[in-house]
Design a protein around this motif. Sequence first.
Motif, PDB file in Angstrom:
ATOM      1  N   TYR A 264      67.177  71.093  61.936  1.00 57.15           N
ATOM      2  CA  TYR A 264      67.950  72.130  62.815  1.00 57.15           C
ATOM      3  C   TYR A 264      68.982  71.329  63.662  1.00 57.15           C
ATOM      4  O   TYR A 264      68.684  70.354  64.390  1.00 57.15           O
ATOM      5  CB  TYR A 264      66.939  72.873  63.406  1.00 57.15           C
ATOM      6  N   CYS A 265      70.023  72.051  63.828  1.00 57.03           N
ATOM      7  CA  CYS A 265      71.230  71.341  64.477  1.00 57.03           C
ATOM      8  C   CYS A 265      71.086  72.206  65.959  1.00 57.03           C
ATOM      9  O   CYS A 265      70.755  73.352  66.035  1.00 57.03           O
ATOM     10  CB  CYS A 265      72.361  71.593  63.948  1.00 57.03           C
ATOM     11  N   ASN A 266      71.350  71.569  66.888  1.00 59.48           N
ATOM     12  CA  ASN A 266      71.256  72.099  68.374  1.00 59.48           C
ATOM     13  C   ASN A 266      72.285  71.639  69.394  1.00 59.48           C
ATOM     14  O   ASN A 266      72.794  70.396  69.205  1.00 59.48           O
ATOM     15  CB  ASN A 266      69.763  71.699  69.022  1.00 59.48           C
ATOM     16  N   ALA A 267      72.784  72.355  69.998  1.00 61.79           N
ATOM     17  CA  ALA A 267      74.048  72.035  70.833  1.00 61.79           C
ATOM     18  C   ALA A 267      74.041  72.926  72.117  1.00 61.79           C
ATOM     19  O   ALA A 267      73.557  74.133  72.270  1.00 61.79           O
ATOM     20  CB  ALA A 267      75.327  72.377  70.157  1.00 61.79           C
ATOM     21  N   GLY A 268      74.540  72.184  73.125  1.00 64.59           N
ATOM     22  CA  GLY A 268      74.584  72.840  74.381  1.00 64.59           C
ATOM     23  C   GLY A 268      76.435  73.227  74.591  1.00 64.59           C
ATOM     24  O   GLY A 268      76.971  72.315  74.530  1.00 64.59           O
ATOM     25  N   VAL A 269      76.417  74.542  74.507  1.00 58.77           N
ATOM     26  CA  VAL A 269      77.637  74.991  74.260  1.00 58.77           C
ATOM     27  C   VAL A 269      78.256  75.957  75.473  1.00 58.77           C
ATOM     28  O   VAL A 269      77.314  76.687  76.100  1.00 58.77           O
ATOM     29  CB  VAL A 269      77.908  75.819  73.008  1.00 58.77           C
ATOM     30  N   ARG A 270      79.577  75.553  76.030  1.00 55.35           N
ATOM     31  CA  ARG A 270      80.017  76.448  77.100  1.00 55.35           C
ATOM     32  C   ARG A 270      81.182  77.332  76.401  1.00 55.35           C
ATOM     33  O   ARG A 270      82.080  76.689  76.151  1.00 55.35           O
ATOM     34  CB  ARG A 270      80.601  75.778  78.349  1.00 55.35           C
ATOM     35  N   PRO A 271      80.950  78.710  76.564  1.00 54.73           N
ATOM     36  CA  PRO A 271      81.978  79.293  75.638  1.00 54.73           C
ATOM     37  C   PRO A 271      83.405  79.428  76.211  1.00 54.73           C
ATOM     38  O   PRO A 271      84.404  79.227  75.703  1.00 54.73           O
ATOM     39  CB  PRO A 271      81.466  80.684  75.474  1.00 54.73           C
ATOM     40  N   THR A 272      83.222  79.814  77.644  1.00 51.08           N
ATOM     41  CA  THR A 272      84.464  79.874  78.596  1.00 51.08           C
ATOM     42  C   THR A 272      84.297  79.420  79.922  1.00 51.08           C
ATOM     43  O   THR A 272      83.277  79.003  80.319  1.00 51.08           O
ATOM     44  CB  THR A 272      84.811  81.435  78.729  1.00 51.08           C
ATOM     45  N   ILE A 273      85.424  79.259  80.481  1.00 51.50           N
ATOM     46  CA  ILE A 273      85.313  78.631  81.983  1.00 51.50           C
ATOM     47  C   ILE A 273      84.486  79.479  83.018  1.00 51.50           C
ATOM     48  O   ILE A 273      83.836  79.075  83.858  1.00 51.50           O
ATOM     49  CB  ILE A 273      86.614  78.526  82.358  1.00 51.50           C
ATOM     50  N   SER A 274      84.173  80.882  82.534  1.00 52.77           N
ATOM     51  CA  SER A 274      83.430  81.662  83.365  1.00 52.77           C
ATOM     52  C   SER A 274      81.734  81.852  82.776  1.00 52.77           C
ATOM     53  O   SER A 274      81.081  82.471  83.456  1.00 52.77           O
ATOM     54  CB  SER A 274      84.032  83.188  83.422  1.00 52.77           C
ATOM     55  N   SER A 275      81.615  81.092  81.757  1.00 47.85           N
ATOM     56  CA  SER A 275      80.266  80.847  81.383  1.00 47.85           C
ATOM     57  C   SER A 275      79.454  79.883  81.705  1.00 47.85           C
ATOM     58  O   SER A 275      80.129  78.820  82.059  1.00 47.85           O
ATOM     59  CB  SER A 275      80.266  80.914  79.830  1.00 47.85           C
TER      60      SER A 275
END
Length: 121
Positions: free
Chosen positions: A94-105
């Motif tokens: 499984y792949c895993n990532a910490g993602v920030r979608p937008t500047i307000s997220s």
Amino acid sequence: QVQLVESGGGLVQPGGSLRLSCAASGTILSINTMGWYRQAPGKQRELVASITSGGSTHYIDSVKGRFTISRDNTKNTVYLQMNSLKPEDTAVYYCNAGVRPTISSRFLEVWGQGTLVTVSA
């Protein structure tokens, strides 16, 4: 919405190699640490390798010297090169990532659907 899509699993003989890929898609501002986990039948999911946005890597002892994790930040993609594969490497990866979608997220933890790696003669 962010998705992680893995590819590259399959059946390989002991001693063989496989390369897993995981591409993130959707609304993405930034990605921090990306990693590969695996889960063998009847066992808990374990972290195999991880890589920070700056390129620092971590591996579990059982794969050191055999597996290499890398990432292409321009493609939001992480790779796992697996060499000298052993039957005990058989698992769903499984792949895993910490993602920030937008500047307000805030950062969100995202998982891929998993890809099966089978090492068998």
